[in-house]
Design a protein around this motif. Sequence first.
Motif, PDB file in Angstrom:
ATOM      1  N   GLY A   3      -5.138  -1.122   9.635  1.00 58.27           N
ATOM      2  CA  GLY A   3      -4.846  -1.595   8.284  1.00 58.27           C
ATOM      3  C   GLY A   3      -5.965  -2.431   7.702  1.00 58.27           C
TER       4      GLY A   3
ATOM      5  N   SER B 200      -3.393 -12.450  -1.555  1.00 62.04           N
ATOM      6  CA  SER B 200      -3.286 -11.093  -2.102  1.00 62.04           C
ATOM      7  C   SER B 200      -4.029 -10.098  -1.209  1.00 62.04           C
ATOM      8  CB  SER B 200      -3.836 -11.048  -3.528  1.00 62.04           C
ATOM      9  OG  SER B 200      -5.203 -11.408  -3.558  1.00 62.04           O
TER      10      SER B 200
ATOM     11  N   TRP C  64      -1.892  -9.566   1.851  1.00 68.17           N
ATOM     12  CA  TRP C  64      -0.765  -8.672   1.551  1.00 68.17           C
ATOM     13  C   TRP C  64      -1.222  -7.213   1.559  1.00 68.17           C
ATOM     14  CZ3 TRP C  64      -0.409  -5.242  -2.539  1.00 68.17           C
ATOM     15  CH2 TRP C  64       0.826  -4.587  -2.675  1.00 68.17           C
ATOM     16  N   PHE C  65      -2.386  -6.943   0.984  1.00 67.68           N
ATOM     17  CA  PHE C  65      -2.928  -5.584   0.941  1.00 67.68           C
ATOM     18  C   PHE C  65      -3.175  -5.059   2.355  1.00 67.68           C
ATOM     19  CE2 PHE C  65      -6.779  -2.781  -0.005  1.00 67.68           C
ATOM     20  CZ  PHE C  65      -5.999  -1.708  -0.425  1.00 67.68           C
ATOM     21  N   GLU C  66      -3.755  -5.902   3.210  1.00 63.72           N
ATOM     22  CA  GLU C  66      -4.032  -5.494   4.589  1.00 63.72           C
ATOM     23  C   GLU C  66      -2.746  -5.261   5.367  1.00 63.72           C
ATOM     24  OE1 GLU C  66      -6.492  -8.545   6.167  1.00 63.72           O
ATOM     25  OE2 GLU C  66      -8.181  -8.109   4.822  1.00 63.72           O
ATOM     26  N   ARG C  67      -1.767  -6.151   5.203  1.00 65.86           N
ATOM     27  CA  ARG C  67      -0.490  -5.990   5.914  1.00 65.86           C
ATOM     28  C   ARG C  67       0.234  -4.729   5.463  1.00 65.86           C
ATOM     29  NH1 ARG C  67       0.080 -11.499   4.756  1.00 65.86           N
ATOM     30  NH2 ARG C  67       1.598 -10.975   3.126  1.00 65.86           N
ATOM     31  N   SER C  68       0.154  -4.433   4.175  1.00 66.74           N
ATOM     32  CA  SER C  68       0.823  -3.235   3.647  1.00 66.74           C
ATOM     33  C   SER C  68       0.234  -1.975   4.265  1.00 66.74           C
ATOM     34  CB  SER C  68       0.685  -3.188   2.121  1.00 66.74           C
ATOM     35  OG  SER C  68       1.292  -4.315   1.524  1.00 66.74           O
ATOM     36  N   LEU C  69      -1.091  -1.920   4.368  1.00 64.26           N
ATOM     37  CA  LEU C  69      -1.733  -0.743   4.957  1.00 64.26           C
ATOM     38  C   LEU C  69      -1.492  -0.668   6.463  1.00 64.26           C
ATOM     39  CD1 LEU C  69      -5.147  -0.656   3.029  1.00 64.26           C
ATOM     40  CD2 LEU C  69      -3.173   0.829   2.714  1.00 64.26           C
ATOM     41  N   SER C  70      -1.258  -1.815   7.092  1.00 60.66           N
ATOM     42  CA  SER C  70      -0.993  -1.825   8.536  1.00 60.66           C
ATOM     43  C   SER C  70       0.361  -1.204   8.867  1.00 60.66           C
ATOM     44  CB  SER C  70      -1.030  -3.258   9.076  1.00 60.66           C
ATOM     45  OG  SER C  70      -2.292  -3.839   8.882  1.00 60.66           O
ATOM     46  N   ARG C  71       1.270  -1.215   7.895  1.00 59.33           N
ATOM     47  CA  ARG C  71       2.633  -0.736   8.153  1.00 59.33           C
ATOM     48  C   ARG C  71       2.794   0.767   7.937  1.00 59.33           C
ATOM     49  NH1 ARG C  71       4.111  -5.325   4.667  1.00 59.33           N
ATOM     50  NH2 ARG C  71       4.511  -7.155   5.968  1.00 59.33           N
ATOM     51  N   VAL C  72       1.833   1.406   7.267  1.00 58.11           N
ATOM     52  CA  VAL C  72       2.002   2.829   6.959  1.00 58.11           C
ATOM     53  C   VAL C  72       1.735   3.667   8.207  1.00 58.11           C
ATOM     54  CG1 VAL C  72       1.310   2.472   4.558  1.00 58.11           C
ATOM     55  CG2 VAL C  72      -0.403   3.153   6.235  1.00 58.11           C
TER      56      VAL C  72
END
Length: 494
Positions: A205, A451, A454-462
Motif C-alpha cells: 500500500g 491525509s 489515509w491514502f496509504e492505509r486505503s491502498l493497503s486494504r485492497v
Amino acid sequence: MIDISKLLSQLLYNPNDPVLFNSAFFIYFFAFFLLCYQLVSGSKTGRVWVFTLFSLYFFYKACNYYVGLVILSAIVDYNLSHWIHRSTSASKKKALLVFSILINIGMLFYFKYTDFFIGIVNDIGMGHFRPLHLLLPIGISFYTFENLSYTIDVYRGEFEPIEDFMDYLFFLSFFPKLMMGPIVRAADFIPQIYKPYHLDATDVGKGMALIISGLFKKVVISDFIYLNFVQYIFDDPTKHTGFECLMGVYGYALVIYCDFSGYSDMAIGIARWTGFKIPANFDSPYQSASITEFWRRWHISLSSWLRDYIYIPLGGNRKGTVRQYINLALTMLIGGFWHGASWNFIFWGGMHGSALAVDKVRLTWLKATGGIQRAGLSKVYRLLGILFTFHFVCFCWIFFKATTFEAAWTLIRQIVYNFQPDVWLEFYQGYAQVVWLMLLGYFLHFLPVRSEDWFERSLSRVPVWAGVLIMVSFIWLLAQVKTLQPMIPIYFQF
C-alpha cells in the motif's frame, strides 16, 4: 511478426531517449525485473545478483559506458574501506581516507567542474584553454556522496566495511535511487540486504501510494506547468508583464518540488516493493515557517549529509557564534556548488547560508528573551513565517533556474517595475489549465500528513487484483494526459 533489430535497438543506449521512471520502457523493464526478483526472492545471493545486474543495465541505458564509473568507484572504495579498517596506524588511516576523498571528489570535479574553472582562468587572462565539453555522467553527484559517507563512517569506526564486494556494488548501484537520489547511507541500507525478503500489505500500500503520488506530481503537475507556462517566462522575461513573471516564479517553485519529490517518491515506493525502506526525502517544505525548518524538510538526504560530513567537521556550533555562522555559510556554498558548475548556484547557496545564519541569530534572541514559547503558540506568527520563507525561497529559485545573473535580474526587474496586475483576467483566460493545476498542486502540498496516511492505509486494504487494476488504470490515465515532449527531470543534471 516481431522485428528483432527494432527490439534490440530499444534495448541499447539511446542518448535521445533516456530511461525514465515515467517512460513506457521502464514499465516493461520493471515488470521483467519484478518477475526475475520474485524467482530468486528466497535467496539473499540471488536477490543481490539480480538487482545489481538490472541496476547496472538500467544505468547503461541511461548513460552508456559511464556505467563503468559506478563499478570502478565501487571497487576503489570497497578496497579502501577495508584498508582503513585493518590499519592500526592513525596516520595511515587518515592518509587512506584523504586518498578516498581525493579520488571521489577528483572524479566529480573532472566531469562536473573542469569547464567552469577553465572559463575562470580564461576570463582573468591567465590562459586561453579550450573547454572540454565533457558529458556529465548521470547520478555522479549522488553516488559520489554515498561513497564518501561510507568511507568516512568506516574511518570514524561507526560502520564496519562490507565483506562481500557484490553487496557494496548492489548498494551503490541500487537503481531506484542511483540517478536522482535520495542519497542513502550504507549504515541504513546494508543491514536490510541480509534480512529475508518479506512484503506485507503495508509495504504494498505504501509503495503504491508513493508511486502513484510521485507519477502524478511529476507527469501531471510538474511537466504540464513547465512545458505550457514556466519555460516561456524564463526563456525571455521581457516578453511578459511582472505579474506573469511572478506567477512564473510561483509555478517554478511548484515545478521543481513536484519534479524532484515526485521522482524521490517513486524511488522510495519502488524500493519498498522490493523489500527496502529508504527514508523520506521531502516533508512538505513549503509549509516551513523559517529557512531552518525549510532545510529540515527539503532534500532531506542532502541537507543531513551536508550537516554530518561538512558542517559538523568544520566545527558546527562548537567554536563560537561567529564561527558557527561562517560554517553555515561555507556549508551552503558547497551545497550550492554541488548542484552545478555555475556562479548562479554558488550565489543561491550563499543566500541560503546567509539566511540560515540570520535565522540562528533570530532563534538565539527569541530563546534569550523567552519569546520562542509565545512565538511557537502564535498561529499568526507561524503563518507570517510560512509566507516570508516561501517568498524568500522563491526569490532564490530565480537564480537557481536562470542561466545567468543578467537573466535573473531581468526577471526581477520585470516584477518590480512592470508588474501590471490588471492583466490577471487575460492571464487566467490564456493559462486557465495551468492556474488550476497550480492551485491543485499547492492545495495538495498543504494537506495535513494524516491525509497521506489515509491514502496509504486505503491502498493497503485492497486485494491484489484491485491493486493491479488501480495501477493499470492510473498508468492508462497518465498516458492520456502525458505531454508529447519528454520532460527530463531537473535533478538529472546534478
